[in-house]
Scaffold this motif. Structure first.
Motif, PDB file in Angstrom:
ATOM      1  N   LYS A 139       0.838  -1.206   0.000  1.00 22.78           N
ATOM      2  CA  LYS A 139       0.000   0.000   0.000  1.00 22.78           C
ATOM      3  C   LYS A 139       0.870   1.251   0.000  1.00 22.78           C
ATOM      4  O   LYS A 139       0.547   2.244  -0.647  1.00 22.78           O
ATOM      5  CB  LYS A 139      -0.947  -0.033   1.191  1.00 22.78           C
ATOM      6  CG  LYS A 139      -2.033  -1.087   0.985  1.00 22.78           C
ATOM      7  CD  LYS A 139      -2.987  -1.202   2.156  1.00 22.78           C
ATOM      8  CE  LYS A 139      -4.052  -2.268   1.856  1.00 22.78           C
ATOM      9  NZ  LYS A 139      -4.846  -2.617   3.038  1.00 22.78           N
ATOM     10  N   GLU A 140       1.988   1.220   0.757  1.00 23.78           N
ATOM     11  CA  GLU A 140       2.904   2.349   0.751  1.00 23.78           C
ATOM     12  C   GLU A 140       3.407   2.620  -0.657  1.00 23.78           C
ATOM     13  O   GLU A 140       3.412   3.762  -1.119  1.00 23.78           O
ATOM     14  CB  GLU A 140       4.106   2.056   1.668  1.00 23.78           C
ATOM     15  CG  GLU A 140       5.176   3.153   1.613  1.00 23.78           C
ATOM     16  CD  GLU A 140       6.405   2.809   2.459  1.00 23.78           C
ATOM     17  OE1 GLU A 140       6.429   1.718   3.069  1.00 23.78           O
ATOM     18  OE2 GLU A 140       7.333   3.633   2.500  1.00 23.78           O
ATOM     19  N   TYR A 141       3.808   1.554  -1.350  1.00 26.60           N
ATOM     20  CA  TYR A 141       4.356   1.711  -2.694  1.00 26.60           C
ATOM     21  C   TYR A 141       3.291   2.275  -3.635  1.00 26.60           C
ATOM     22  O   TYR A 141       3.572   3.137  -4.468  1.00 26.60           O
ATOM     23  CB  TYR A 141       4.860   0.350  -3.201  1.00 26.60           C
ATOM     24  CG  TYR A 141       5.751   0.464  -4.414  1.00 26.60           C
ATOM     25  CD1 TYR A 141       7.121   0.650  -4.284  1.00 26.60           C
ATOM     26  CD2 TYR A 141       5.216   0.406  -5.702  1.00 26.60           C
ATOM     27  CE1 TYR A 141       7.936   0.770  -5.394  1.00 26.60           C
ATOM     28  CE2 TYR A 141       6.029   0.528  -6.826  1.00 26.60           C
ATOM     29  CZ  TYR A 141       7.386   0.704  -6.663  1.00 26.60           C
ATOM     30  OH  TYR A 141       8.198   0.836  -7.766  1.00 26.60           O
ATOM     31  N   ILE A 144       0.704   4.173  -2.798  1.00 28.45           N
ATOM     32  CA  ILE A 144       0.453   5.579  -2.473  1.00 28.45           C
ATOM     33  C   ILE A 144       1.574   6.459  -3.018  1.00 28.45           C
ATOM     34  O   ILE A 144       1.334   7.478  -3.668  1.00 28.45           O
ATOM     35  CB  ILE A 144       0.333   5.769  -0.939  1.00 28.45           C
ATOM     36  CG1 ILE A 144      -0.973   5.159  -0.422  1.00 28.45           C
ATOM     37  CG2 ILE A 144       0.413   7.253  -0.567  1.00 28.45           C
ATOM     38  CD1 ILE A 144      -1.075   5.105   1.096  1.00 28.45           C
ATOM     39  N   ALA A 145       2.818   6.058  -2.749  1.00 31.23           N
ATOM     40  CA  ALA A 145       3.959   6.886  -3.148  1.00 31.23           C
ATOM     41  C   ALA A 145       4.062   7.013  -4.662  1.00 31.23           C
ATOM     42  O   ALA A 145       4.468   8.041  -5.183  1.00 31.23           O
ATOM     43  CB  ALA A 145       5.248   6.316  -2.570  1.00 31.23           C
ATOM     44  N   LYS A 160       1.476   6.470  -6.807  1.00 32.57           N
ATOM     45  CA  LYS A 160       0.150   6.701  -7.383  1.00 32.57           C
ATOM     46  C   LYS A 160      -0.291   5.591  -8.321  1.00 32.57           C
ATOM     47  O   LYS A 160      -0.706   5.835  -9.462  1.00 32.57           O
ATOM     48  CB  LYS A 160       0.123   8.052  -8.098  1.00 32.57           C
ATOM     49  CG  LYS A 160       0.445   9.199  -7.156  1.00 32.57           C
ATOM     50  CD  LYS A 160      -0.295  10.476  -7.541  1.00 32.57           C
ATOM     51  CE  LYS A 160      -0.293  11.472  -6.395  1.00 32.57           C
ATOM     52  NZ  LYS A 160       0.107  12.814  -6.797  1.00 32.57           N
ATOM     53  N   ASP A 211      -2.992  -1.807  -5.357  1.00 31.47           N
ATOM     54  CA  ASP A 211      -2.130  -1.897  -4.167  1.00 31.47           C
ATOM     55  C   ASP A 211      -1.662  -3.329  -3.938  1.00 31.47           C
ATOM     56  O   ASP A 211      -1.110  -3.655  -2.893  1.00 31.47           O
ATOM     57  CB  ASP A 211      -2.787  -1.282  -2.928  1.00 31.47           C
ATOM     58  CG  ASP A 211      -4.061  -1.980  -2.511  1.00 31.47           C
ATOM     59  OD1 ASP A 211      -4.383  -3.029  -3.117  1.00 31.47           O
ATOM     60  OD2 ASP A 211      -4.733  -1.495  -1.595  1.00 31.47           O
TER      61      ASP A 211
END
Lengths: 390, 390, 390
Positions: free
Chosen positions: B302-304, B306-307, B309, B313
């Motif tokens: 999820k971090e990847y 978000i970062a 876009k 996910d």
């Protein structure tokens, strides 16, 4: 029958019945509690019934609102409480005159030590103190502060001994390190804050490193302890150097030491029996009475025997990595004088077999300077007996 | 007295008696349970009687099959005792001819291995042994020493398999690593002394590192295991490489491995299910039967997402840090041939979703060389299906 | 009826009665054992009665003198379960424009945080997040994902506070760090995977390092927390920075922080009471309300007093290693303005003694900007009182 005796008889009868009920019902209670309840509890349907469910939750819950029932102590303080009182803080202060500015420079260091006799002898590891030109202060658990004298450093074990002028002290109790097996749970106690304050680390006595020697080299020295304990603690145990590791019974199993090898700090514990032997020597004949052989060697393991095609898988191989005889046997030493040569495999010393539990240095360590004994060795397949005077 | 009131009276009488029995017997039950039983239990003769013995075993055992109740022992030996007997010491000896001096140089190494089949297959991690031009000796817990043959090294898991000529051996029992949750207490067993001698470390299985891959790079490889266990032990676990970590029930949950990343040693455990799959493959179709895709990718978190876009996910993003297509897809590989491109997000392989528990490399690892399946991917927002033959 | 059948009948009758007593009394036994005893045990008066008191001590004690039986869970999950739900994953994403290529560069970092209020305030350690020009996402245990705002960084404790727009959250429960003694068993919880996933480490709260200050220098600053907890975990706790350590009751005892000293990472825990004070300040008067003194000092220990021949073994010695007054007292600071000098030993602040539990920075930390109080100090043996306005 009188009214009175009738009454007594009746009371006795009632008492008998009550006792019967008490006994038989009591045994029934045990039976239901121990045998029937577990079955009921594992029955999904029945276990939903309030009373039974509540009994199943946890046998040791006494008062739900007040007491959290845990299965482990939430602190190691109980394990460590007795030994803690024998752990001390040793502050070394050294003053040196700067050769150029002529000013006095003060250096201080704080380390951990352990009270080992009721009349004030403490043991620590040498790097926990300033060895030269220093004064020492010892802080005990009760807040008392004493000046201390350095009474000796044992080159064999790297242990330093100090003495304070006090009596009736709490001394640590020694465990028997020869009984210890890897996997034992231990606690390390350190006290190096600059006044009395214990710190703790816990884990396992991981391993008995039978071929680690305090020279920290690939070859062992006949004048250095071989065989130490290793733990599975954090790599950095600096604050615990000189402090004890104790078992869960509170007995000391070793003293924490450290050697720098290839610029890495390597921590270990000097087994309590070696600490005891070192203490006994300083209190009796003195450290200068230690036997001296002057040989470098490798303690043979099965791996070493296989890799190097040796006939023996036990013994001490006189050795130098450089291959130079002069580096395996110190010039003028009893080892050289008695005729030992590089490549010899020493198999017995004074009738005792050399093996991983009784290393050459350990066996030599049993003697005093001037003692004489027989060494049996294998030289190119031939058994040779030589006499050595330490 | 009417019949009805007689009945009530009689019922009351019976109820009274039952209540009396309940109360008096009840108190008796407590008395026997708390006071008498302990005395009986400590009586050697009586404690042999089944029912009493069973009650004495452990008061807190409720359901023997589900709940293991152990004492906080002062050693982990009981936990490790069974598994310990399946842990072996593997000694590798290699001889190489010095090209200039023509002399033979011997190198030896000692590492830990685990017996995984009764008829003599052992598993270890590749860096625990000398891989090339070496002979192997295995020391078992009973002191027996065997010559061993290296039967394969699995590039997917970095596991090495050896075989000794023996039968009826104690093999380790495998736990199910998919059931493991972080926080589980584990024990690591090492045996790398150069003859049989176990060492232990204990702590927690800390974390499931779902995106750590054995290539040890920022991008994962479709031909390397992704997803390992991490523990909270001492940073230096060198002596345990190739050895097992076991749970408190004694089952193996993983094998300890190590990779050097940025000149730092990074330790981890290969989950037991991956060990089992690797073992199954070598015993059935052989290691060369592994499917080959030839892609480098990032497992999307999820971090990847978000970062960067991303719309997804989850999935495997075909990727190279350099941004060069040729470094994301190996030339001539099934990945390239089937038309995969850098930037594609693979979402399913053969109908199974790519996610953090089922990484691309894990899904590819289910296939054999020559198998064919469908891959679904997202290319710039468009869903594309491609056929790939491994 | 024959004599024999009468006997049988009578025997049957007695057996029936005994069985009835056994059963009913048995059930009563369970009831009293499980339900009545606990109530009696918690009754202070009754619990003094020998037999009842003895039964209350521990249900599983079989032989008091020899054997204490306790359960050891095979996982720390039960200990950590409640606190775990208050631990969050904080993802920072920062975008910066490259000054040359004008391209936008994205940097992301994942760290651990803790929910400290039900309405969405989280605390973390500053290095767990990207401090500047970043956006924040918080993942909670239930999978929910929130955008977050950075509401402040406390320079005194290095704690960062974030706020998410949510309510009825599970907040961590604070323990009282002033009650903590070295040796306490603790669990650290980390969550830095880039989506919600906890990791755990366990060990001891080893030591209260009373003179470690967050400036990480040999001299402490009056504007930085002095006094932290240390643990005996693995040296590398990077993944736990910003996360809590909890005791076995589940209460938070500290937040894990890290400072780089001499290019080595030094981990510690900010005691929960300091976290609470920091939180209270940000929620009430704001971080900018902190008192400011502007002095560098050494917290005097007994070792320091002995080595430097000080008359005081407690207090804050205004100091600079360089010996320059200007480096001990910041120009224009309240410390300088009020007339403090290098070499002064501050003994009380506002009537409260300066000592190792109440350091100078801690005492200054109790005031607000603009507050005025009296400081008592020893200057060359003379007691001096000065008034300072923070």
């Amino acid at each position: 029958m009188s009214e009175k005796s009738k009454k007594i008889s009746s009371t006795l009868k009632i008492a008998s019945v009550l006792l019967l009920i008490f006994t038989v019902g009591g045994i029934g209670g045990v039976y239901f509690d121990q045998q029937v309840l577990p079955i009921i509890r594992t029955n999904k349907f029945l276990s939903r019934i309030g009373f039974l469910a509540r009994t199943a939750e946890n046998v040791t819950v006494i008062n739900k609102t007040e007491q959290i029932t845990i299965k482990e102590d939430d602190s190691i303080n109980e394990v460590a409480s007795q030994a803690s009182n024998a752990v001390a803080n040793i502050v070394s202060v050294s003053k040196s005159k700067d050769s150029i500015s002529k000013s006095i420079k003060t250096t201080d260091q704080s380390g951990t030590g352990v009270v080992v006799t009721n009349d004030g002898v403490l043991v620590t590891y040498r790097s926990a103190i300033i060895e030269k030109d220093a004064t020492y202060n010892v802080f005990l658990f009760n807040g008392n502060n004493y000046e201390a004298k350095l009474i000796g450093i044992d080159e064999f074990t790297n242990l330093a001994f100090l003495k304070i002028d006090a009596s009736n002290l709490t001394a640590i109790s020694f465990g028997d390190s020869s009984e210890v097996r890897p996997g034992k749970k231990i606690v390390a106690i350190g006290n190096s804050f600059g006044e009395y304050q214990n710190r703790y680390a816990a884990g396992l006595l991981s391993n008995i490193n039978k071929t680690f020697n305090l020279a920290g080299k690939t070859v062992a020295s006949s004048e250095k302890l071989e065989g130490v304990f290793e733990n599975d603690f954090n790599n950095n145990q600096k604050e615990y150097i000189g402090g004890p590791v104790i078992g869960y019974s509170g007995n000391m199993l070793g003293i924490i030491g450290m050697i720098v090898i290839d610029s890495k700090e390597k921590y270990f514990q000097i087994p309590s029996n070696a600490v005891q032997a070192s203490l006994d020597r300083i209190l009796s004949s003195g450290l200068s009475s230690r036997a001296y052989l002057g040989a470098y060697y490798v303690s043979i393991t099965k791996e070493y025997a296989i890799a190097n095609k040796l006939k023996h898988d036990r013994g001490a191989l006189i050795y130098s990595p450089s291959g130079k005889q002069g580096l395996a046997l110190i010039a003028g030493s009893p080892a050289e004088i008695s005729g030992l040569r590089m490549g010899d495999i020493i198999t017995t010393v004074g009738g005792r077999s050399v093996n991983l539990d009784n290393s050459l240095s350990h066996l030599v360590g049993q003697y005093k300077k001037g003692d004489s004994t027989e060494i049996i060795l294998d030289r190119s397949g031939e058994e040779i007996k030589i006499q050595v005077t330490f």
